[in-house]
Design a protein around this motif. Sequence first.
Motif, PDB file in Angstrom:
ATOM      1  N   GLY A  71       0.790  -1.216   0.000  1.00  0.00           N
ATOM      2  CA  GLY A  71       0.000   0.000   0.000  1.00  0.00           C
ATOM      3  C   GLY A  71       0.828   1.275   0.000  1.00  0.00           C
ATOM      4  N   ARG A  72       2.170   1.096   0.098  1.00  0.00           N
ATOM      5  CA  ARG A  72       2.989   2.298   0.086  1.00  0.00           C
ATOM      6  C   ARG A  72       3.311   2.653  -1.363  1.00  0.00           C
ATOM      7  NH1 ARG A  72       7.013   0.529   4.887  1.00  0.00           N
ATOM      8  NH2 ARG A  72       6.418  -1.522   4.185  1.00  0.00           N
ATOM      9  N   PRO A  73       3.704   3.898  -1.616  1.00  0.00           N
ATOM     10  CA  PRO A  73       3.943   4.286  -3.005  1.00  0.00           C
ATOM     11  C   PRO A  73       5.003   3.391  -3.644  1.00  0.00           C
ATOM     12  CG  PRO A  73       4.218   6.163  -1.520  1.00  0.00           C
ATOM     13  CD  PRO A  73       3.983   4.967  -0.666  1.00  0.00           C
ATOM     14  N   SER A  74       4.791   3.093  -4.894  1.00  0.00           N
ATOM     15  CA  SER A  74       5.673   2.197  -5.616  1.00  0.00           C
ATOM     16  C   SER A  74       6.922   2.942  -6.084  1.00  0.00           C
ATOM     17  CB  SER A  74       4.871   1.693  -6.808  1.00  0.00           C
ATOM     18  OG  SER A  74       5.590   0.799  -7.517  1.00  0.00           O
ATOM     19  N   ALA A  75       8.077   2.357  -5.832  1.00  0.00           N
ATOM     20  CA  ALA A  75       9.312   2.993  -6.299  1.00  0.00           C
ATOM     21  C   ALA A  75       9.653   2.441  -7.680  1.00  0.00           C
ATOM     22  CB  ALA A  75      10.434   2.699  -5.317  1.00  0.00           C
ATOM     23  N   ASP A  76       9.965   3.328  -8.590  1.00  0.00           N
ATOM     24  CA  ASP A  76      10.334   2.923  -9.939  1.00  0.00           C
ATOM     25  C   ASP A  76      11.723   2.269  -9.894  1.00  0.00           C
ATOM     26  OD1 ASP A  76      11.811   3.976 -12.625  1.00  0.00           O
ATOM     27  OD2 ASP A  76       9.711   3.454 -12.955  1.00  0.00           O
ATOM     28  N   GLN A  77      11.905   1.191 -10.684  1.00  0.00           N
ATOM     29  CA  GLN A  77      13.184   0.484 -10.626  1.00  0.00           C
ATOM     30  C   GLN A  77      14.366   1.387 -10.972  1.00  0.00           C
ATOM     31  OE1 GLN A  77      13.924  -2.432  -9.307  1.00  0.00           O
ATOM     32  NE2 GLN A  77      16.061  -1.902  -9.666  1.00  0.00           N
ATOM     33  N   ASP A  82      19.202   4.355  -9.453  1.00  0.00           N
ATOM     34  CA  ASP A  82      19.856   5.671  -9.423  1.00  0.00           C
ATOM     35  C   ASP A  82      20.152   6.100  -7.993  1.00  0.00           C
ATOM     36  OD1 ASP A  82      19.731   5.693 -12.127  1.00  0.00           O
ATOM     37  OD2 ASP A  82      18.017   7.050 -12.269  1.00  0.00           O
ATOM     38  N   LYS A  83      19.234   5.747  -7.090  1.00  0.00           N
ATOM     39  CA  LYS A  83      19.452   6.097  -5.667  1.00  0.00           C
ATOM     40  C   LYS A  83      20.705   5.394  -5.131  1.00  0.00           C
ATOM     41  CE  LYS A  83      16.098   6.533  -2.616  1.00  0.00           C
ATOM     42  NZ  LYS A  83      16.437   7.799  -1.965  1.00  0.00           N
ATOM     43  N   LEU A  84      20.889   4.112  -5.535  1.00  0.00           N
ATOM     44  CA  LEU A  84      22.068   3.373  -5.079  1.00  0.00           C
ATOM     45  C   LEU A  84      23.340   4.074  -5.563  1.00  0.00           C
ATOM     46  CD1 LEU A  84      20.919  -0.323  -5.795  1.00  0.00           C
ATOM     47  CD2 LEU A  84      20.810   0.930  -3.623  1.00  0.00           C
ATOM     48  N   VAL A  85      23.320   4.486  -6.827  1.00  0.00           N
ATOM     49  CA  VAL A  85      24.487   5.173  -7.402  1.00  0.00           C
ATOM     50  C   VAL A  85      24.728   6.487  -6.663  1.00  0.00           C
ATOM     51  CG1 VAL A  85      25.339   6.355  -9.474  1.00  0.00           C
ATOM     52  CG2 VAL A  85      24.247   4.095  -9.676  1.00  0.00           C
ATOM     53  N   GLN A 110      19.580  -6.071 -12.730  1.00  0.00           N
ATOM     54  CA  GLN A 110      19.464  -4.707 -13.289  1.00  0.00           C
ATOM     55  C   GLN A 110      20.228  -3.716 -12.414  1.00  0.00           C
ATOM     56  OE1 GLN A 110      16.749  -6.838 -13.135  1.00  0.00           O
ATOM     57  NE2 GLN A 110      16.882  -7.157 -15.326  1.00  0.00           N
ATOM     58  N   GLU A 111      20.137  -3.907 -11.103  1.00  0.00           N
ATOM     59  CA  GLU A 111      20.851  -2.993 -10.200  1.00  0.00           C
ATOM     60  C   GLU A 111      22.359  -3.137 -10.390  1.00  0.00           C
ATOM     61  OE1 GLU A 111      19.111  -3.466  -6.264  1.00  0.00           O
ATOM     62  OE2 GLU A 111      17.134  -2.992  -7.070  1.00  0.00           O
ATOM     63  N   CYS A 112      22.824  -4.376 -10.573  1.00  0.00           N
ATOM     64  CA  CYS A 112      24.262  -4.593 -10.849  1.00  0.00           C
ATOM     65  C   CYS A 112      24.689  -3.852 -12.113  1.00  0.00           C
ATOM     66  CB  CYS A 112      24.551  -6.077 -11.085  1.00  0.00           C
ATOM     67  SG  CYS A 112      24.730  -6.989  -9.585  1.00  0.00           S
ATOM     68  N   ALA A 117      27.750   0.391 -14.765  1.00  0.00           N
ATOM     69  CA  ALA A 117      27.794   1.531 -15.704  1.00  0.00           C
ATOM     70  C   ALA A 117      28.306   2.788 -15.004  1.00  0.00           C
ATOM     71  CB  ALA A 117      26.397   1.776 -16.287  1.00  0.00           C
ATOM     72  N   ALA A 118      28.014   2.929 -13.711  1.00  0.00           N
ATOM     73  CA  ALA A 118      28.435   4.127 -12.976  1.00  0.00           C
ATOM     74  C   ALA A 118      29.800   3.935 -12.315  1.00  0.00           C
ATOM     75  CB  ALA A 118      27.385   4.471 -11.921  1.00  0.00           C
ATOM     76  N   GLY A 119      30.389   2.763 -12.502  1.00  0.00           N
ATOM     77  CA  GLY A 119      31.720   2.516 -11.919  1.00  0.00           C
ATOM     78  C   GLY A 119      31.705   2.350 -10.406  1.00  0.00           C
TER      79      GLY A 119
END
Length: 259
Positions: A71-77, A82-85, A110-112, A117-119
Amino acid sequence: MNTPDLSFPDFAPGSVWLAGAGPGDPALLTLAVYHGLQEADVVVYDALVDQRILELASPDAIWEYAGKRGGRPSADQNDISDKLVDLAQKKKRVLRLKGGDPMVFGRGPQECETLIAAGIPFRILPGITAGIGGLAYAGIPLTSRDTNAAVTFITGHTAGGDIPDDVDWECLSKGSPTLVIYMGSKHLDKIRDRLLESGRSENEPVAMISKATTDQQQTVTTTLKHCTDVMAASEIVTPMIIVIGPTVCYHEAFSWFHP
Ligand code: SAH
């Protein structure tokens, strides 16, 4: 007793550890993930991760929710990656904590790719996947020498919202004695029909394991023919693992976890 030197890896600032929290029970965390939790500056966690696991993090750590349910807002993949980077570029030690194993039916790969890509340096810490831990807590072996020498893990729900179309259901039906299905409840009718059309017996044992390894675990057993009716009648809830195959018959004798 001497404490052994476990030589945990150094969690360097500016790196991301992609970790599995296991299926629910905090006791199923690995020591490596426990170490990661204690060292992390930020824990970016998914919906199925138990609050008690987050509480193992250092008191100074920040918890960031990145889940997609409840029920919480969905985070876009893309936003999550991008947040991890972004956090890593700010020189944080980032623990990306996912339910089960990070590389089983999640967006770990996908996260890997985004991190590469961001090094950003990363490490993958495996977790106990629901299709292994859940079966253990339901007293259902994945294999038994009397019944099956192979197991298949399948998702019943792809990113497109349907059962996967790149799975050869006829081969699975004939060739894999035990099928362990993640996200299978929504399309269980289609899965059942595909298997029956391909020659699987309608008397094949089926188990549905809900909220496995938690204090709300529930297991319902039936046959392939009756599985959708039984699922509806039992009102069993998600998250759920569905097991189809002869080892389900061990459940009655091996059932040991009664929360
Ligand atoms: N990476 C996870 C799976 C993510 S897909 C893992 O390795 O376990 C999410 C699906 O996993 C759910 O829809 C459900 O099928 C299964 N699942 C996760 N946790 C579960 C649990 N505690 N009990 C039953 N099924 C679970």
